[in-house]
Design a protein around this motif. Sequence first.
Motif, mmCIF file in Angstrom:
data_model
loop_
_atom_site.group_PDB
_atom_site.id
_atom_site.type_symbol
_atom_site.label_atom_id
_atom_site.label_comp_id
_atom_site.label_asym_id
_atom_site.label_seq_id
_atom_site.Cartn_x
_atom_site.Cartn_y
_atom_site.Cartn_z
ATOM 1 N N THR A 66 0.834 -1.201 0.000
ATOM 2 C CA THR A 66 0.000 0.000 0.000
ATOM 3 C C THR A 66 0.869 1.251 0.000
ATOM 4 O O THR A 66 0.576 2.218 -0.685
ATOM 5 C CB THR A 66 -0.895 0.042 1.253
ATOM 6 N N CYS A 67 1.918 1.229 0.787
ATOM 7 C CA CYS A 67 2.788 2.401 0.870
ATOM 8 C C CYS A 67 4.018 2.273 -0.024
ATOM 9 O O CYS A 67 4.422 3.220 -0.659
ATOM 10 C CB CYS A 67 3.241 2.624 2.312
ATOM 11 N N HIS A 68 4.612 1.092 -0.037
ATOM 12 C CA HIS A 68 5.887 0.939 -0.748
ATOM 13 C C HIS A 68 5.706 0.611 -2.229
ATOM 14 O O HIS A 68 6.691 0.518 -2.950
ATOM 15 C CB HIS A 68 6.738 -0.132 -0.070
ATOM 16 N N GLY A 69 4.475 0.393 -2.657
ATOM 17 C CA GLY A 69 4.230 0.120 -4.066
ATOM 18 C C GLY A 69 4.132 -1.369 -4.349
ATOM 19 O O GLY A 69 4.749 -2.166 -3.658
ATOM 20 N N VAL A 70 3.360 -1.717 -5.395
ATOM 21 C CA VAL A 70 3.110 -3.124 -5.719
ATOM 22 C C VAL A 70 4.413 -3.898 -5.888
ATOM 23 O O VAL A 70 4.535 -5.048 -5.485
ATOM 24 C CB VAL A 70 2.332 -3.286 -7.051
ATOM 25 N N ASP A 71 5.384 -3.261 -6.521
ATOM 26 C CA ASP A 71 6.659 -3.945 -6.757
ATOM 27 C C ASP A 71 7.684 -3.577 -5.690
ATOM 28 O O ASP A 71 8.853 -3.912 -5.808
ATOM 29 C CB ASP A 71 7.173 -3.580 -8.145
ATOM 30 N N LYS A 73 8.971 -0.799 -5.197
ATOM 31 C CA LYS A 73 9.985 0.095 -5.749
ATOM 32 C C LYS A 73 9.791 1.536 -5.272
ATOM 33 O O LYS A 73 10.404 2.463 -5.809
ATOM 34 C CB LYS A 73 9.952 0.058 -7.289
ATOM 35 N N GLY A 74 8.916 1.720 -4.291
ATOM 36 C CA GLY A 74 8.720 3.039 -3.722
ATOM 37 C C GLY A 74 7.571 3.801 -4.369
ATOM 38 O O GLY A 74 7.213 3.551 -5.512
ATOM 39 N N THR A 75 6.968 4.695 -3.578
ATOM 40 C CA THR A 75 5.895 5.570 -4.062
ATOM 41 C C THR A 75 6.152 6.941 -3.437
ATOM 42 O O THR A 75 7.167 7.119 -2.754
ATOM 43 C CB THR A 75 4.515 5.083 -3.593
ATOM 44 N N ASN A 76 5.204 7.852 -3.607
ATOM 45 C CA ASN A 76 5.412 9.130 -2.925
ATOM 46 C C ASN A 76 5.015 9.057 -1.449
ATOM 47 O O ASN A 76 5.061 10.026 -0.732
ATOM 48 C CB ASN A 76 4.686 10.276 -3.645
ATOM 49 N N MET A 77 4.645 7.833 -0.998
ATOM 50 C CA MET A 77 4.329 7.645 0.421
ATOM 51 C C MET A 77 5.458 6.978 1.183
ATOM 52 O O MET A 77 5.563 7.122 2.404
ATOM 53 C CB MET A 77 3.082 6.764 0.568
ATOM 54 N N LEU A 81 12.110 -0.433 -1.434
ATOM 55 C CA LEU A 81 12.710 -1.448 -0.556
ATOM 56 C C LEU A 81 13.664 -2.318 -1.362
ATOM 57 O O LEU A 81 13.585 -3.533 -1.351
ATOM 58 C CB LEU A 81 11.609 -2.286 0.098
ATOM 59 N N VAL A 82 14.541 -1.674 -2.078
ATOM 60 C CA VAL A 82 15.526 -2.424 -2.865
ATOM 61 C C VAL A 82 16.933 -2.097 -2.356
ATOM 62 O O VAL A 82 17.154 -1.039 -1.786
ATOM 63 C CB VAL A 82 15.421 -2.098 -4.375
ATOM 64 N N GLY A 83 17.813 -3.025 -2.536
ATOM 65 C CA GLY A 83 19.193 -2.819 -2.118
ATOM 66 C C GLY A 83 19.361 -2.691 -0.613
ATOM 67 O O GLY A 83 20.328 -2.114 -0.115
#
Length: 143
Positions: A66-71, A73-77, A81-83
């Motif tokens: 919901t916050c970090h994006g479906v993949d 890969k981050g959103t504006n919220m 969560l990579v690396g």
Amino acid sequence: MTKTQIWSAAFLGIFVILFFLQKLAGTEYGSSPSMGMGESQSQPNETMASSNATGEVLAKQFNCITCHGVDLKGTNMAPALVGLSAFYDRDKLINYLRSPNDYMEQDRFKEYKGKFKNIVMPAYGNKDVKDLGKIADYLLGLN
Ligand code: HEC
């Protein structure tokens, strides 16, 4: 009662018992008879502890996306969560998920605070540590 009456009563009794046994078995394995056993057995697991779910599935179930994006890969919220393996090992990441507030003094988090002003990373201390471990493994594999 005649002998015949006793016998027919006994038969009736057996049928009633069988009927109820079948009902019991029915509720245990899913109420619809058309459902395959494998299918219906997986049903209780969805509501119970997520013991069979993978980290990827859990990240969806716990609404991380919901916050970090479906993949993730981050959103504006929330950040991508990579690396994460550059900053966390498995234990540290589990600890973070359990109480993100302990990490807020780090520079990276001060930057996040500025970027995602009104959103706070929720603490997942109430979740099963094993589930958090699976999520941690999954996240550490994302690049
Ligand atoms: C309500 C929105 C929201 C939800 C839901 C959420 N997060 Fe976050 N998450 C954030 C924000 C915002 C940050 C940035 C730190 C901060 O500002 O608190 C963050 C930071 C993180 C970080 C640290 C990233 C880094 O670079 O160190 C990890 C790891 C993380 N989240 C994992 C998760 C996981 C796993 C879940 C699901 C179990 C989850 N988050 C659910 C909003 C959210």
